[in-house]
Design a protein around this motif. Sequence first.
Motif, PDB file in Angstrom:
ATOM      1  N   TRP A 192       0.835  -1.198   0.000  1.00 14.31           N
ATOM      2  CA  TRP A 192       0.000   0.000   0.000  1.00 14.31           C
ATOM      3  C   TRP A 192       0.872   1.252   0.000  1.00 14.31           C
ATOM      4  CZ3 TRP A 192      -3.702   2.791  -1.348  1.00 14.31           C
ATOM      5  CH2 TRP A 192      -4.211   3.864  -0.614  1.00 14.31           C
ATOM      6  N   LEU A 193       1.924   1.254   0.792  1.00 13.30           N
ATOM      7  CA  LEU A 193       2.834   2.396   0.823  1.00 13.30           C
ATOM      8  C   LEU A 193       3.501   2.593  -0.539  1.00 13.30           C
ATOM      9  CD1 LEU A 193       4.557   1.798   4.290  1.00 13.30           C
ATOM     10  CD2 LEU A 193       2.745   3.426   3.769  1.00 13.30           C
ATOM     11  N   LEU A 194       3.942   1.492  -1.134  1.00 18.06           N
ATOM     12  CA  LEU A 194       4.576   1.572  -2.451  1.00 18.06           C
ATOM     13  C   LEU A 194       3.607   2.075  -3.511  1.00 18.06           C
ATOM     14  CD1 LEU A 194       6.775  -1.650  -2.783  1.00 18.06           C
ATOM     15  CD2 LEU A 194       7.544   0.703  -3.094  1.00 18.06           C
ATOM     16  N   THR A 195       2.369   1.571  -3.455  1.00 15.72           N
ATOM     17  CA  THR A 195       1.366   1.972  -4.446  1.00 15.72           C
ATOM     18  C   THR A 195       1.046   3.450  -4.328  1.00 15.72           C
ATOM     19  OG1 THR A 195       0.428  -0.262  -4.370  1.00 15.72           O
ATOM     20  CG2 THR A 195      -0.927   1.456  -5.346  1.00 15.72           C
ATOM     21  N   GLN A 196       0.940   3.945  -3.103  1.00 10.16           N
ATOM     22  CA  GLN A 196       0.712   5.377  -2.911  1.00 10.16           C
ATOM     23  C   GLN A 196       1.851   6.201  -3.497  1.00 10.16           C
ATOM     24  OE1 GLN A 196      -1.067   6.719   1.042  1.00 10.16           O
ATOM     25  NE2 GLN A 196      -0.323   4.674   1.545  1.00 10.16           N
ATOM     26  N   ALA A 197       3.079   5.749  -3.250  1.00  9.47           N
ATOM     27  CA  ALA A 197       4.238   6.483  -3.745  1.00  9.47           C
ATOM     28  C   ALA A 197       4.290   6.470  -5.274  1.00  9.47           C
ATOM     29  CB  ALA A 197       5.525   5.888  -3.168  1.00  9.47           C
ATOM     30  N   ALA A 198       3.993   5.302  -5.868  1.00  9.49           N
ATOM     31  CA  ALA A 198       4.006   5.195  -7.333  1.00  9.49           C
ATOM     32  C   ALA A 198       2.900   6.050  -7.954  1.00  9.49           C
ATOM     33  CB  ALA A 198       3.857   3.735  -7.743  1.00  9.49           C
ATOM     34  N   ALA A 199       1.719   6.074  -7.312  1.00 12.95           N
ATOM     35  CA  ALA A 199       0.612   6.897  -7.823  1.00 12.95           C
ATOM     36  C   ALA A 199       0.927   8.379  -7.692  1.00 12.95           C
ATOM     37  CB  ALA A 199      -0.667   6.557  -7.072  1.00 12.95           C
ATOM     38  N   ALA A 200       1.534   8.762  -6.576  1.00  9.90           N
ATOM     39  CA  ALA A 200       1.868  10.175  -6.352  1.00  9.90           C
ATOM     40  C   ALA A 200       2.840  10.682  -7.402  1.00  9.90           C
ATOM     41  CB  ALA A 200       2.460  10.344  -4.949  1.00  9.90           C
ATOM     42  N   LYS A 201       3.707   9.794  -7.871  1.00 13.07           N
ATOM     43  CA  LYS A 201       4.660  10.183  -8.921  1.00 13.07           C
ATOM     44  C   LYS A 201       3.925  10.561 -10.207  1.00 13.07           C
ATOM     45  CE  LYS A 201       9.065   8.735 -10.917  1.00 13.07           C
ATOM     46  NZ  LYS A 201      10.072   7.654 -11.034  1.00 13.07           N
ATOM     47  N   LYS A 202       2.688  10.035 -10.354  1.00 13.76           N
ATOM     48  CA  LYS A 202       1.858  10.357 -11.524  1.00 13.76           C
ATOM     49  C   LYS A 202       0.805  11.417 -11.196  1.00 13.76           C
ATOM     50  CE  LYS A 202       2.452   5.664 -13.341  1.00 13.76           C
ATOM     51  NZ  LYS A 202       3.272   6.025 -14.513  1.00 13.76           N
ATOM     52  N   VAL A 231      17.714   2.131   1.721  1.00 13.49           N
ATOM     53  CA  VAL A 231      17.710   3.522   2.198  1.00 13.49           C
ATOM     54  C   VAL A 231      16.771   4.366   1.346  1.00 13.49           C
ATOM     55  CG1 VAL A 231      19.126   5.591   2.508  1.00 13.49           C
ATOM     56  CG2 VAL A 231      20.032   3.341   3.163  1.00 13.49           C
ATOM     57  N   ASN A 232      16.820   4.181   0.032  1.00 13.92           N
ATOM     58  CA  ASN A 232      15.963   4.955  -0.876  1.00 13.92           C
ATOM     59  C   ASN A 232      14.490   4.573  -0.738  1.00 13.92           C
ATOM     60  OD1 ASN A 232      18.191   6.316  -1.904  1.00 13.92           O
ATOM     61  ND2 ASN A 232      18.531   4.818  -3.529  1.00 13.92           N
ATOM     62  N   PHE A 233      14.232   3.288  -0.520  1.00 12.65           N
ATOM     63  CA  PHE A 233      12.867   2.801  -0.311  1.00 12.65           C
ATOM     64  C   PHE A 233      12.268   3.481   0.923  1.00 12.65           C
ATOM     65  CE2 PHE A 233       9.680   0.140   1.555  1.00 12.65           C
ATOM     66  CZ  PHE A 233       9.080  -0.592   0.541  1.00 12.65           C
ATOM     67  N   TYR A 234      13.022   3.489   1.993  1.00 15.55           N
ATOM     68  CA  TYR A 234      12.547   4.091   3.244  1.00 15.55           C
ATOM     69  C   TYR A 234      12.182   5.556   3.020  1.00 15.55           C
ATOM     70  CZ  TYR A 234      12.426   5.126   8.262  1.00 15.55           C
ATOM     71  OH  TYR A 234      12.034   5.495   9.521  1.00 15.55           O
ATOM     72  N   TYR A 235      13.041   6.252   2.296  1.00 17.36           N
ATOM     73  CA  TYR A 235      12.785   7.661   2.012  1.00 17.36           C
ATOM     74  C   TYR A 235      11.531   7.825   1.155  1.00 17.36           C
ATOM     75  CZ  TYR A 235      13.347  12.342   0.075  1.00 17.36           C
ATOM     76  OH  TYR A 235      13.121  13.642  -0.323  1.00 17.36           O
ATOM     77  N   ALA A 236      11.362   6.922   0.168  1.00 18.05           N
ATOM     78  CA  ALA A 236      10.248   7.046  -0.787  1.00 18.05           C
ATOM     79  C   ALA A 236       8.887   6.846  -0.128  1.00 18.05           C
ATOM     80  CB  ALA A 236      10.430   6.053  -1.934  1.00 18.05           C
ATOM     81  N   VAL A 237       8.805   5.941   0.859  1.00 17.08           N
ATOM     82  CA  VAL A 237       7.492   5.612   1.434  1.00 17.08           C
ATOM     83  C   VAL A 237       7.230   6.286   2.769  1.00 17.08           C
ATOM     84  CG1 VAL A 237       7.532   3.362   0.271  1.00 17.08           C
ATOM     85  CG2 VAL A 237       8.258   3.507   2.659  1.00 17.08           C
ATOM     86  N   ASP A 238       8.234   6.887   3.371  1.00 17.84           N
ATOM     87  CA  ASP A 238       8.075   7.421   4.731  1.00 17.84           C
ATOM     88  C   ASP A 238       6.920   8.408   4.831  1.00 17.84           C
ATOM     89  OD1 ASP A 238       8.960   7.754   7.508  1.00 17.84           O
ATOM     90  OD2 ASP A 238       9.541   9.765   6.872  1.00 17.84           O
ATOM     91  N   ARG A 239       6.777   9.282   3.861  1.00 21.49           N
ATOM     92  CA  ARG A 239       5.751  10.331   3.954  1.00 21.49           C
ATOM     93  C   ARG A 239       4.333   9.777   3.874  1.00 21.49           C
ATOM     94  NH1 ARG A 239       7.349  13.249  -1.604  1.00 21.49           N
ATOM     95  NH2 ARG A 239       9.346  12.433  -0.892  1.00 21.49           N
ATOM     96  N   TYR A 240       4.169   8.540   3.407  1.00 17.80           N
ATOM     97  CA  TYR A 240       2.828   7.958   3.257  1.00 17.80           C
ATOM     98  C   TYR A 240       2.433   7.099   4.455  1.00 17.80           C
ATOM     99  CZ  TYR A 240       3.793   9.563  -1.410  1.00 17.80           C
ATOM    100  OH  TYR A 240       4.132  10.360  -2.476  1.00 17.80           O
TER     101      TYR A 240
END
Length: 321
Positions: A140-150, A293-302
């Motif tokens: 869910w966190l990954l999906t939110q991050a991927a959607a936000a990029k769009k 490290v990059n994954f943690y940064y990408a999903v932290d805000r969600y």
Amino acid sequence: MKLMRISLILLPLLIISRISAATDLPAIKVAVLATGTVNWELQHIKNRGLDHQNGFNLVIEKKASLSATRLAFMSNSSDMMVSDWLWVADQNNLGNEFKFIPYSKQIGAIVHANTSQIKSITDLTGKTIGVAGGPMNKGWLLTQAAAAKKGIQLTEQAEVQFGAPPLMSQALKRGQVDILITFWHYAEKLKLQGYVELYSLSDAMKELGLKSEIPLLGYVVNNQFVIGNNNVVQGFQRAIRQAKDDLKTNEQYWGALRQSMRFHNEAEFTALKSGYIDGDPGKINQGQLDTVVNFYYAVDRYRTNPTGSSLDPGLFLELSE
């Protein structure tokens, strides 16, 4: 007849000696979900005696819920538990000193009915999204991050329902959700029933520019336990490596695990077995640590409670060669 009497006398003594040998070894108590796939690995260690061969006695403590496994671990009733490193990082930010031993790089998948018109993440606007587990589900966190990029904020532009994995699978079948973000073994079963994978969550990672596949699930252990029992912990790491190699290369070992795998037919059995093998994280390299490290940064805000901090890759515990 005399030989038989001697054998009958010696047999109990042999059993007692084996039990005594096991109890003389230091124990490692691992709290796990009773239905978790990690049980296959741990049960194989017991079946083959890999724990005793590596100088410890494995005690598998099956729990009914994730909260129960965490309670056992946090209260020091259990020595280890299975979780994701996001949780470990959060705990370490609170002052704990936990280490993470990689178990699997399997994350999960996004699936929908084969009649659905959903073709990409951009089609999720206005849809009802089912999420197995809770708001901290990695998929869910990954999906939110991927959607936000769009340019899509799914929490605002879609309806989200959370629930236990089996219940969410049923919700998808009943049409109560348009799409389901679920764990890999539930996704495999749904795909065999005709449901379609929109994305593997590895695909979502690639869309975010995360280049290496990383293990998200692993065994969690307190660093104080590692310091005080270093040889035992290394023995545990060797045992799980041997178990993975066994199950990857020798089909016969899976026969003893079939009863615990909760499959309905041979196709499911084969898919579950292949999924476990494909999830082998191997030895962690620097590229994977950078991705962590990059994954943690990408999903932290969600996340429900963003930390705003960076992740220390030192939480990963590697086996000393």
